[in-house]
Write an enzyme that holds these catalytic residues in place. Sequence first.
Site, PDB file in Angstrom:
ATOM      1  N   GLU A 116      33.263 -33.471 -40.930  1.00 44.49           N
ATOM      2  CA  GLU A 116      33.664 -34.155 -42.171  1.00 44.49           C
ATOM      3  C   GLU A 116      34.594 -33.285 -43.023  1.00 44.49           C
ATOM      4  O   GLU A 116      34.758 -33.532 -44.220  1.00 44.49           O
ATOM      5  CB  GLU A 116      32.429 -34.556 -43.005  1.00 44.49           C
ATOM      6  CG  GLU A 116      31.419 -35.440 -42.290  1.00 44.49           C
ATOM      7  CD  GLU A 116      31.940 -36.826 -41.900  1.00 44.49           C
ATOM      8  OE1 GLU A 116      33.107 -37.137 -42.194  1.00 44.49           O
ATOM      9  OE2 GLU A 116      31.161 -37.576 -41.274  1.00 44.49           O
ATOM     10  N   HIS A 142      22.156 -36.678 -45.742  1.00 44.06           N
ATOM     11  CA  HIS A 142      21.632 -37.953 -45.254  1.00 44.06           C
ATOM     12  C   HIS A 142      20.347 -38.240 -46.037  1.00 44.06           C
ATOM     13  O   HIS A 142      19.240 -38.138 -45.511  1.00 44.06           O
ATOM     14  CB  HIS A 142      21.381 -37.880 -43.745  1.00 44.06           C
ATOM     15  CG  HIS A 142      22.627 -37.771 -42.934  1.00 44.06           C
ATOM     16  ND1 HIS A 142      22.636 -37.659 -41.561  1.00 44.06           N
ATOM     17  CD2 HIS A 142      23.942 -37.781 -43.313  1.00 44.06           C
ATOM     18  CE1 HIS A 142      23.897 -37.597 -41.129  1.00 44.06           C
ATOM     19  NE2 HIS A 142      24.700 -37.652 -42.181  1.00 44.06           N
ATOM     20  N   HIS A 211      24.804 -44.530 -44.050  1.00 45.37           N
ATOM     21  CA  HIS A 211      25.103 -43.195 -43.510  1.00 45.37           C
ATOM     22  C   HIS A 211      24.570 -42.064 -44.402  1.00 45.37           C
ATOM     23  O   HIS A 211      23.755 -41.269 -43.956  1.00 45.37           O
ATOM     24  CB  HIS A 211      26.626 -43.047 -43.298  1.00 45.37           C
ATOM     25  CG  HIS A 211      27.022 -41.721 -42.739  1.00 45.37           C
ATOM     26  ND1 HIS A 211      28.069 -41.546 -41.874  1.00 45.37           N
ATOM     27  CD2 HIS A 211      26.509 -40.470 -42.923  1.00 45.37           C
ATOM     28  CE1 HIS A 211      28.176 -40.266 -41.540  1.00 45.37           C
ATOM     29  NE2 HIS A 211      27.242 -39.596 -42.176  1.00 45.37           N
TER      30      HIS A 211
HETATM   31  O1  2HA Z   1      27.539 -33.264 -39.801  1.00 51.26           O
HETATM   32  O2  2HA Z   1      26.615 -35.675 -41.189  1.00 51.26           O
HETATM   33  O3  2HA Z   1      28.707 -37.250 -41.115  1.00 51.26           O
HETATM   34  C1  2HA Z   1      27.146 -34.459 -39.263  1.00 51.26           C
HETATM   35  C2  2HA Z   1      27.350 -35.540 -40.246  1.00 51.26           C
HETATM   36  C3  2HA Z   1      28.516 -36.403 -40.039  1.00 51.26           C
HETATM   37 ZN    ZN Z   2      26.788 -37.590 -42.175  1.00 52.63          ZN
END
Ligand code: 2HA
Ligand code: ZN
Length: 274
Positions: A116, A142, A211
């Site tokens: 990212e 996340h 996500h």
């Molecule tokens: O690093 O979170 O969005 C892995 C992730 C991709």
């Molecule tokens: Zn991610």
Amino acid sequence: MKVEDSKFVKDFIKLTYDAWLKGWHERNGGNLSYRISEDEIKGVEEELDQNSEFISIGVSVPNLANEYFLVTGSGKYMRNVKLAPKANIGIVKIDGNGENYKKVWGLLNGANPTSEFPSHLMSHSVKKEITDGRNRVIYHAHATNLIALTFVLPLDSRVFTRELWEMATECPVIFPSGIGVVPWMVPGGTAIAKETSKLMREFDVVVWAHHGVFAAGETLDSAFGLMDTVEKSAEILVKVLSMGGKRQTITASDFRDLAGAFHVTLPEKFLYEK
Ligand code: 2HA
Ligand code: ZN
């Protein structure tokens, strides 16, 4: 000074482990970047290797030319950073055009910055510009409850902001500009990076539907604290919805009183009548 003995690196590692303990970083999920100050980089100069090759970033960030970033590695686990920093995180330098980077410390065994990195750098670019350089951190987690809400709430910044503000009195004071929402997009690329950085002009928190979340901050503590506050509020909302929904709440007029008492500006677009 050794890179690993410097305060900014210790603070960075502390965040990665605290965040792992929060349960936001399964496997290699999530990533973190910190724009290093001139004084901080001078302090560790002797350990940097300036001889590596420049690699294309994939996006152009001219106002980040010659800046140094501490960043988590692609495919690396947050829980492992503390155990082996040099293998899991690294320092990179941006070139004079803001189009390439080179590794100058860490990221051992051919590791690269997070997948990212385009989203991080484009968001850093916007935040550096609009905060006169004060913003230094971009953090992607996340965060479980925020992700859960993206399956239930309309993917609308007005709704996310208002619902999360209502879940804890301090929320509008901690994120007065609200929360941006990116609909589902393919991660890791330049399209999602552009969309995220556009929203970073208005917000310090941007949710990626189904996500995760991006948070921006002047310090590692403030970026982590912001993520923690927003995710806590999301957790309360998930519990409230699971108990059959709100029976009473904080009203739009209560929020106006709060704004006056705490000297924050709350955009009227979030204080709609329901
Ligand atoms: O690093 O979170 O969005 C892995 C992730 C991709
Ligand atoms: Zn991610």
